[in-house]
Design a protein around this motif. Structure first.
Motif, PDB file in Angstrom:
ATOM      1  N   ASN A   1     -30.863  83.153 -39.040  1.00  0.00           N
ATOM      2  CA  ASN A   1     -31.179  81.848 -39.097  1.00  0.00           C
ATOM      3  C   ASN A   1     -30.250  80.765 -38.759  1.00  0.00           C
ATOM      4  OD1 ASN A   1     -34.291  82.296 -39.565  1.00  0.00           O
ATOM      5  ND2 ASN A   1     -33.295  82.680 -41.467  1.00  0.00           N
ATOM      6  N   PRO A   2     -29.626  80.717 -37.440  1.00  0.00           N
ATOM      7  CA  PRO A   2     -28.576  80.082 -37.219  1.00  0.00           C
ATOM      8  C   PRO A   2     -28.838  78.638 -36.964  1.00  0.00           C
ATOM      9  CG  PRO A   2     -28.528  81.688 -35.547  1.00  0.00           C
ATOM     10  CD  PRO A   2     -29.767  81.972 -36.577  1.00  0.00           C
ATOM     11  N   ILE A   3     -28.039  77.769 -37.326  1.00  0.00           N
ATOM     12  CA  ILE A   3     -28.528  76.292 -37.085  1.00  0.00           C
ATOM     13  C   ILE A   3     -27.371  75.878 -36.262  1.00  0.00           C
ATOM     14  CG2 ILE A   3     -29.180  73.865 -38.046  1.00  0.00           C
ATOM     15  CD1 ILE A   3     -29.793  75.473 -40.792  1.00  0.00           C
TER      16      ILE A   3
ATOM     17  N   TYR B   1     -24.530  72.634 -37.321  1.00  0.00           N
ATOM     18  CA  TYR B   1     -24.837  72.283 -38.590  1.00  0.00           C
ATOM     19  C   TYR B   1     -23.620  72.492 -39.426  1.00  0.00           C
ATOM     20  CZ  TYR B   1     -27.325  72.128 -43.109  1.00  0.00           C
ATOM     21  OH  TYR B   1     -27.759  71.500 -44.206  1.00  0.00           O
ATOM     22  N   ASP B   2     -23.011  71.511 -40.237  1.00  0.00           N
ATOM     23  CA  ASP B   2     -22.010  71.872 -40.970  1.00  0.00           C
ATOM     24  C   ASP B   2     -22.230  72.333 -42.302  1.00  0.00           C
ATOM     25  OD1 ASP B   2     -19.353  71.726 -42.077  1.00  0.00           O
ATOM     26  OD2 ASP B   2     -19.467  69.456 -42.533  1.00  0.00           O
ATOM     27  N   TYR B   3     -22.223  73.782 -42.210  1.00  0.00           N
ATOM     28  CA  TYR B   3     -22.418  74.555 -43.555  1.00  0.00           C
ATOM     29  C   TYR B   3     -21.646  74.220 -44.861  1.00  0.00           C
ATOM     30  CZ  TYR B   3     -25.772  77.295 -40.572  1.00  0.00           C
ATOM     31  OH  TYR B   3     -26.713  77.935 -40.015  1.00  0.00           O
ATOM     32  N   LYS B   4     -20.153  74.226 -44.507  1.00  0.00           N
ATOM     33  CA  LYS B   4     -19.261  73.850 -45.484  1.00  0.00           C
ATOM     34  C   LYS B   4     -19.376  72.602 -45.960  1.00  0.00           C
ATOM     35  CE  LYS B   4     -14.491  74.754 -46.395  1.00  0.00           C
ATOM     36  NZ  LYS B   4     -14.480  76.228 -47.118  1.00  0.00           N
ATOM     37  N   GLY B   5     -19.481  71.733 -45.220  1.00  0.00           N
ATOM     38  CA  GLY B   5     -19.657  70.233 -45.422  1.00  0.00           C
ATOM     39  C   GLY B   5     -21.010  70.069 -46.565  1.00  0.00           C
TER      40      GLY B   5
ATOM     41  N   MET C   1     -41.134  73.699 -44.571  1.00  0.00           N
ATOM     42  CA  MET C   1     -39.581  73.627 -44.747  1.00  0.00           C
ATOM     43  C   MET C   1     -38.804  73.854 -43.839  1.00  0.00           C
ATOM     44  SD  MET C   1     -37.780  75.224 -48.095  1.00  0.00           S
ATOM     45  CE  MET C   1     -38.500  74.417 -49.329  1.00  0.00           C
ATOM     46  N   THR C   2     -37.895  73.207 -43.448  1.00  0.00           N
ATOM     47  CA  THR C   2     -37.182  73.406 -42.157  1.00  0.00           C
ATOM     48  C   THR C   2     -35.698  74.091 -42.525  1.00  0.00           C
ATOM     49  OG1 THR C   2     -35.308  71.561 -42.774  1.00  0.00           O
ATOM     50  CG2 THR C   2     -37.454  70.772 -41.424  1.00  0.00           C
ATOM     51  N   LEU C   3     -35.241  74.609 -41.694  1.00  0.00           N
ATOM     52  CA  LEU C   3     -33.958  75.569 -41.995  1.00  0.00           C
ATOM     53  C   LEU C   3     -32.951  75.086 -42.870  1.00  0.00           C
ATOM     54  CD1 LEU C   3     -33.644  77.274 -38.519  1.00  0.00           C
ATOM     55  CD2 LEU C   3     -34.752  78.254 -40.504  1.00  0.00           C
ATOM     56  N   GLU C   4     -32.703  73.604 -42.495  1.00  0.00           N
ATOM     57  CA  GLU C   4     -31.766  73.057 -43.135  1.00  0.00           C
ATOM     58  C   GLU C   4     -32.104  72.877 -44.750  1.00  0.00           C
ATOM     59  OE1 GLU C   4     -32.967  71.840 -40.347  1.00  0.00           O
ATOM     60  OE2 GLU C   4     -31.271  71.414 -38.994  1.00  0.00           O
TER      61      GLU C   4
END
Length: 96
Positions: A44-46, A49-53, A1-4
Motif C-alpha cells: 500500500n504505497p502512499i 508520504y514522509d514515512y520516516k518523519g 480508515m485511510t492508508l495513512e
C-alpha cells in the motif's frame, strides 16, 4: 480508515510494544510487527508520504496510552500472544 491512519496505527502499536519491558519475548513480537509494517508499506504505497518523519512524530508526540491501545489492535492483526495483550490491558488500567 485511510492508508495513512493504518500506518500510524501500526507504528503506534510498535512503539507501544517497545514500552512493555515486563514482557521478556517482546523482541520477537517487534520483529513480527516490523515485517508486517514492511509488507503493508510495500502493498500500500502512499505517494509523497514522509514515512520516516511520521514515525518520529508518533514516537515523540503520541501518548503512551494511545500507543498501548494501538498495540492491542496490532497484536490482533498479527495474531499476537494473549499474555502480552493481558499485560498491556493491565498497564492501561494503571494509566487511567
Amino acid at each position: 480508515m485511510t492508508l495513512e491512519d493504518e500506518f500510524k496505527l501500526l507504528i503506534g502499536g510498535y512503539f507501544g510494544i517497545i514500552e512493555m519491558d515486563e514482557y521478556k519475548l517482546k523482541e520477537f513480537i517487534l520483529k513480527d510487527i516490523e515485517e508486517y509494517i514492511e509488507k503493508y508499506v510495500a502493498q500500500n504505497p502512499i505517494l509523497n508520504y514522509d514515512y520516516k518523519g511520521e514515525t518520529e512524530k508518533i514516537k515523540d508526540q503520541v501518548s503512551l496510552k494511545r500507543k498501548l491501545q494501538d498495540s492491542l489492535l496490532v497484536l490482533r492483526k498479527i495474531n499476537g500472544p494473549l499474555d502480552l495483550c493481558l499485560l498491556i490491558k493491565k498497564r492501561l488500567e494503571e494509566i487511567k
